[in-house]
Structure formats: C-alpha cells, structure tokens
Design a protein around this motif. Structure first.
Motif, PDB file in Angstrom:
ATOM      1  N   ARG A  91      15.692  27.348 -19.002  1.00 34.01           N
ATOM      2  CA  ARG A  91      16.729  26.297 -19.087  1.00 34.01           C
ATOM      3  C   ARG A  91      16.117  25.008 -19.635  1.00 34.01           C
ATOM      4  O   ARG A  91      16.705  24.340 -20.494  1.00 34.01           O
ATOM      5  N   TYR A  92      14.958  24.637 -19.134  1.00 36.68           N
ATOM      6  CA  TYR A  92      14.272  23.414 -19.558  1.00 36.68           C
ATOM      7  C   TYR A  92      13.953  23.458 -21.057  1.00 36.68           C
ATOM      8  O   TYR A  92      14.255  22.512 -21.788  1.00 36.68           O
ATOM      9  N   THR A  93      13.361  24.559 -21.515  1.00 34.45           N
ATOM     10  CA  THR A  93      12.970  24.624 -22.923  1.00 34.45           C
ATOM     11  C   THR A  93      14.193  24.671 -23.842  1.00 34.45           C
ATOM     12  O   THR A  93      14.150  24.116 -24.941  1.00 34.45           O
ATOM     13  N   GLN A  94      15.283  25.284 -23.407  1.00 29.04           N
ATOM     14  CA  GLN A  94      16.510  25.271 -24.204  1.00 29.04           C
ATOM     15  C   GLN A  94      17.034  23.849 -24.352  1.00 29.04           C
ATOM     16  O   GLN A  94      17.455  23.436 -25.442  1.00 29.04           O
ATOM     17  N   SER A  95      16.998  23.084 -23.273  1.00 23.19           N
ATOM     18  CA  SER A  95      17.466  21.692 -23.319  1.00 23.19           C
ATOM     19  C   SER A  95      16.589  20.842 -24.225  1.00 23.19           C
ATOM     20  O   SER A  95      17.088  20.063 -25.044  1.00 23.19           O
ATOM     21  N   VAL A  96      15.279  20.979 -24.082  1.00 25.44           N
ATOM     22  CA  VAL A  96      14.362  20.196 -24.916  1.00 25.44           C
ATOM     23  C   VAL A  96      14.519  20.593 -26.387  1.00 25.44           C
ATOM     24  O   VAL A  96      14.574  19.723 -27.264  1.00 25.44           O
ATOM     25  N   THR A  97      14.620  21.878 -26.658  1.00 27.96           N
ATOM     26  CA  THR A  97      14.808  22.345 -28.037  1.00 27.96           C
ATOM     27  C   THR A  97      16.096  21.794 -28.629  1.00 27.96           C
ATOM     28  O   THR A  97      16.115  21.341 -29.781  1.00 27.96           O
ATOM     29  N   ALA A  98      17.177  21.800 -27.848  1.00 32.90           N
ATOM     30  CA  ALA A  98      18.453  21.267 -28.345  1.00 32.90           C
ATOM     31  C   ALA A  98      18.323  19.797 -28.728  1.00 32.90           C
ATOM     32  O   ALA A  98      18.848  19.363 -29.754  1.00 32.90           O
TER      33      ALA A  98
END
Length: 107
Positions: A91-98
């Motif tokens: 979830r964290y990496t998806q948010s940062v990537t977005a």
C-alpha cells in the motif's frame, strides 16, 4: 535499504524454507538481480533482531560445504508478521509511486 526493509526481505526469503545466513544473502542477491547488496553484519543483526522478536527460530546444523551454521526458519508469528508487513509495504509503495509519477500541469 530503507529502515525495516531488510527485516521484511529476510522474512520473505525464509518463507521459501529454512536457510543459513549465507543462503539468505544468496537468495536476496539472486532474486534482486544483484541490486541489493546486503552487508553481512546488517544481515546478522536483522536475524538476531527477528529471533529476539520470535519471528524466526534458529538451530545449529551443517551446510552443504560441511560447515557448522545456524539455520533460520519462520515461526507462525513470523508468517503473520510477514503477511501484515507485506500488505502495508505494498500500500505504501503504491501511494509513493502514484505521487512520484504525477506530472505537473503544463498550465
């Protein structure tokens, strides 16, 4: 590596089966195409920390090279922790990537 990442990676490696420290290092190296150079002392500190938290257990054994080594394996608590932390990490990496892939308005 970001703080806490090594612990998660070690738990993931051990989810594939029991390994000694050098085996974990080889597993991480092989599954990252060599891009994750893990310092030996950092790896053994992580293993000690995970063992202290009862997320892994260790027993002495003999390697394929006939050397004495500690073999680590996930505990039930380690499996639960790996699942929870993996979900959080994804979830964290998806948010940062977005956020990092946002393009500024040309206006």
């Amino acid at each position: 590596l970001l703080k806490g990442t090594l612990d998660l990676l070690v738990l993931k490696a051990l989810s594939w089966g029991e390994m000694h420290g050098f085996g974990i290092s080889l597993w991480l190296d092989g599954h990252s195409d060599g891009s994750l150079a893990v310092d030996d002392s950092a790896l053994y500190q992580a293993l000690h920390r995970l063992e202290g938290r009862a997320l892994v257990s260790a027993d002495w054994g003999v390697t394929e090279n006939n050397r004495r080594a500690r073999f680590y394996k996930l505990t039930a608590a380690g499996r639960r922790h790996l699942k929870a932390q993996t979900d959080t990490w994804l979830r964290y990496t998806q948010s940062v990537t977005a956020i990092l892939t946002l393009a500024p308005d040309a206006g």
